[in-house]
Scaffold this active site. Structure first.
Site, short mmCIF file in Angstrom:
data_model
loop_
_atom_site.label_atom_id
_atom_site.label_comp_id
_atom_site.label_asym_id
_atom_site.label_seq_id
_atom_site.Cartn_x
_atom_site.Cartn_y
_atom_site.Cartn_z
N ASN A 173 -182.44 -28.15 61.68
CA ASN A 173 -182.01 -29.53 61.42
C ASN A 173 -181.16 -29.98 62.61
O ASN A 173 -180.02 -29.56 62.74
CB ASN A 173 -181.20 -29.55 60.11
N SER A 203 -173.63 -22.22 59.14
CA SER A 203 -173.24 -21.30 60.22
C SER A 203 -174.14 -20.07 60.31
O SER A 203 -173.67 -18.97 60.62
CB SER A 203 -171.77 -20.90 60.08
N LYS A 241 -179.92 -32.79 63.19
CA LYS A 241 -178.94 -33.83 62.84
C LYS A 241 -179.02 -34.96 63.88
O LYS A 241 -180.11 -35.25 64.39
CB LYS A 241 -177.53 -33.23 62.70
N GLY A 249 -171.21 -25.88 59.86
CA GLY A 249 -170.61 -26.24 61.14
C GLY A 249 -169.20 -25.71 61.35
O GLY A 249 -168.51 -26.10 62.28
N HIS A 266 -178.92 -33.63 51.89
CA HIS A 266 -177.99 -32.87 52.74
C HIS A 266 -176.56 -33.31 52.43
O HIS A 266 -176.31 -34.49 52.15
CB HIS A 266 -178.32 -33.10 54.22
N GLU A 292 -174.14 -33.97 54.21
CA GLU A 292 -173.64 -35.08 55.04
C GLU A 292 -174.15 -36.42 54.51
O GLU A 292 -173.44 -37.44 54.57
CB GLU A 292 -174.05 -34.85 56.50
N GLU A 338 -176.45 -24.78 50.70
CA GLU A 338 -175.57 -24.90 51.86
C GLU A 338 -174.14 -25.13 51.39
O GLU A 338 -173.75 -26.28 51.10
CB GLU A 338 -176.02 -26.08 52.73
#
Ligand code: PGA
Length: 255
Positions: free
Chosen positions: A9, A215, A11, A175, A97, A99, A169
């Site tokens: 991904n 990660s 992003k 991240g 996701h 985000e 996730e």
């Protein structure tokens, strides 16, 4: 037989030239994959037609989009519909996701509509779930993730489940460099499989691909992927560098 998948991904990273170069680098190092294994690349919308052209004839690598709109078409300036993605040869769409949930306020009801758009356009869904740190610290992560799955997916008939991949996730691992331990990942993946099995039966649950994201990197991928209920990974930061992404693909290829 359930598939193993490593999905990158990107992003909101890389311009068109950088994206084309990354795909070329990935091709150069791609190991031979058995039939039950697949690589997926999810670049930004703008890249999709370019990446699709690069992927022509490469069956081991499939194209994904990072999002789509919840309606079929209409006056939604700046948005992209599922049927547009289908026409760009997209095979998978990432839905939900963290985000998107956090920054764009996408709730489970909206995500259920997006899931329907993807499936009705004959693409597959990568449905993301995962808890924030406060929920993990409170110990209620199983309930949290169970609700995300129930409200996002359980309106589907069992026949559609073969077109759904779940990605767990944990938000505290995305991240941050702080990966879930393989024990934490396995525990949650087994829980997710149990939730799916409770609704759809053990065969549907056994066939469900459940990816880990957060990660994931070459140094920890093999250990994570060795867990019996972890079927690969959804990779953010490490998907932007060919050598890192290929290291993770190798970990899947070796299984
Ligand atoms: P990360 O992101 O690998 O950079 O932690 C994972 C994701 O958000 O899909």
């Amino acid at each position: 037989m359930r598939k193993k998948i490593v999905a990158g991904n990107w992003k909101m990273n890389l311009d068109l030239t950088e994206g084309a170069e990354l795909v070329n680098e990935i091709f150069k190092g791609l190991p031979v994959l058995s039939e039950d294994k697949q690589v997926v690349i999810a670049p930004p919308y703008l890249h999709l037609t370019q990446t699709a052209a690069q992927l022509t004839g490469i069956i081991d690598v499939q194209l994904a989009a990072q999002n789509c709109h919840s309606e079929a078409s209409g006056a939604y300036t700046g948005e992209v519909s599922a049927s547009m993605l289908k026409s760009a040869e997209v095979a998978y769409v990432i839905i939900g996701h963290s985000e998107r949930r956090e920054y764009f306020k996408e709730d489970n009801a909206m995500l259920a509509k997006k899931v329907n758009q993807v499936l009705s356009n004959d693409m597959k869904v990568i449905f993301c779930c995962g808890e924030p740190l406060a929920i993990r610290d409170a110990g209620t992560q199983n309930d949290h993730v169970g609700t995300q799955i129930r409200e996002g997916l359980f309106h589907l008939p069992v026949a559609q489940l073969t077109n759904v991949v779940i990605a767990y996730e944990p938000i505290w691992a995305i991240g941050t460099g702080r990966t879930a331990t393989s024990a934490q990942a396995q525990e949650m993946h087994a829980h997710i499989r149990g939730v799916v099995g409770g609704q759809y039966g053990s065969e549907a649950a056994a066939n469900m691909t459940i990816l880990y994201g957060g990660s994931c990197k070459p140094s920890n991928a093999a250990e994570l992927f060795a867990c019996p209920d972890v079927d690969g990974g959804l990779i953010g930061g490490a998907s932007l560098k060919a050598s890192d992404f290929l290291g993770i693909v190798e970990a899947m290829a070796d299984l």
